[in-house]
Scaffold this motif. Sequence first.
Motif, mmCIF file in Angstrom:
data_model
loop_
_atom_site.group_PDB
_atom_site.id
_atom_site.type_symbol
_atom_site.label_atom_id
_atom_site.label_comp_id
_atom_site.label_asym_id
_atom_site.label_seq_id
_atom_site.Cartn_x
_atom_site.Cartn_y
_atom_site.Cartn_z
ATOM 1 N N ASN A 1 0.809 -1.218 0.000
ATOM 2 C CA ASN A 1 0.000 0.000 0.000
ATOM 3 C C ASN A 1 0.844 1.271 0.000
ATOM 4 N N ARG A 2 2.114 1.188 -0.366
ATOM 5 C CA ARG A 2 2.925 2.385 -0.514
ATOM 6 C C ARG A 2 3.285 2.541 -1.980
ATOM 7 N N GLU A 3 3.152 3.761 -2.500
ATOM 8 C CA GLU A 3 3.418 3.998 -3.911
ATOM 9 C C GLU A 3 4.896 3.769 -4.230
ATOM 10 N N PRO A 4 5.199 3.288 -5.435
ATOM 11 C CA PRO A 4 6.596 3.068 -5.836
ATOM 12 C C PRO A 4 7.298 4.397 -6.066
ATOM 13 N N PRO A 5 8.628 4.402 -6.135
ATOM 14 C CA PRO A 5 9.361 5.645 -6.422
ATOM 15 C C PRO A 5 8.891 6.252 -7.737
ATOM 16 N N SER A 6 8.901 7.565 -7.786
ATOM 17 C CA SER A 6 8.423 8.262 -8.980
ATOM 18 C C SER A 6 9.575 8.609 -9.900
ATOM 19 N N GLY A 7 9.234 8.854 -11.168
ATOM 20 C CA GLY A 7 10.189 9.389 -12.123
ATOM 21 C C GLY A 7 11.122 8.398 -12.771
ATOM 22 N N ALA A 8 10.925 7.090 -12.558
ATOM 23 C CA ALA A 8 11.829 6.107 -13.159
ATOM 24 C C ALA A 8 11.507 5.922 -14.643
ATOM 25 N N HIS A 9 12.548 5.768 -15.449
ATOM 26 C CA HIS A 9 12.342 5.465 -16.867
ATOM 27 C C HIS A 9 11.891 4.024 -17.051
ATOM 28 N N LEU A 10 12.287 3.147 -16.117
ATOM 29 C CA LEU A 10 11.980 1.722 -16.232
ATOM 30 C C LEU A 10 11.627 1.150 -14.869
ATOM 31 N N TYR A 11 10.478 0.473 -14.797
ATOM 32 C CA TYR A 11 10.085 -0.311 -13.631
ATOM 33 C C TYR A 11 10.171 -1.778 -14.054
ATOM 34 N N LEU A 12 11.044 -2.533 -13.397
ATOM 35 C CA LEU A 12 11.367 -3.895 -13.811
ATOM 36 C C LEU A 12 10.824 -4.903 -12.814
ATOM 37 N N LEU A 13 9.897 -5.761 -13.289
ATOM 38 C CA LEU A 13 9.391 -6.877 -12.497
ATOM 39 C C LEU A 13 10.162 -8.109 -12.943
ATOM 40 N N ALA A 14 11.038 -8.619 -12.094
ATOM 41 C CA ALA A 14 11.963 -9.675 -12.498
ATOM 42 C C ALA A 14 11.697 -10.963 -11.737
ATOM 43 N N ASP A 15 11.280 -11.998 -12.470
ATOM 44 C CA ASP A 15 11.142 -13.334 -11.890
ATOM 45 C C ASP A 15 10.254 -13.326 -10.654
ATOM 46 N N VAL A 16 9.169 -12.553 -10.718
ATOM 47 C CA VAL A 16 8.281 -12.414 -9.563
ATOM 48 C C VAL A 16 7.664 -13.751 -9.169
#
Length: 218
Positions: free
Chosen positions: A81-96
Amino acid sequence: MLSDLHWEQALAIAELCEPPDGALVVGVGAGHGTPLAAVVALNETWRGIQLEHEADVVDTWAALQACGVAERCEIRRAYVNREPPSGAHLYLLADVSRSDHWVREHLMDLLDHIEERMPPGGWLVAVDTMPEDPPPDDRACECSDDDPCEDMCPKFIYPRRPMPGCEWGLAYYLHMLHPLDLELNAVKQLTHGFVMLAMRKGLSVEPHSVSRLTALSD
């Protein structure tokens, strides 16, 4: 510390997303930050933030140090329930799918506002060992002519519902990420059973719009 598989995935991501100098990459998932480290290692100006659960912080920091990118990376505790960091060029979901902590509900809580935090042209990329979805059933549906199903028929509803036993497959990911106002951009088969799914925030995106899908294979 970084294997040929890490480099293959990192190069595929960088080639598609083309992060500019000074880009920020945010990583989520298994691997103790090594997928993030491989991407950041490709350009000495890129920076990384790995969202990690408390139990894995020490191992993840040790991995980032071993990969030689710790001075350009940081770890932030992953809170539900906490927002992810802002302003990233890439959000990577790896081997979730192989993570001991990230379940669908927690991941969606984290990503719920990612489209708001992502700059125009930003990317959300998932790389995972996605099980194969069953081939399409091209037979006509069995809905009654007196009760036309239109878009509500399970055969044709978008996004396609994941089948039992296909958790973390492509249909599962698309169904999970569909609420995000991002453009589906690419699906690419990688080695060792990994698949890369890439979504992008356009300059002007209508809700639930899909502009294009590029299906690539080696």
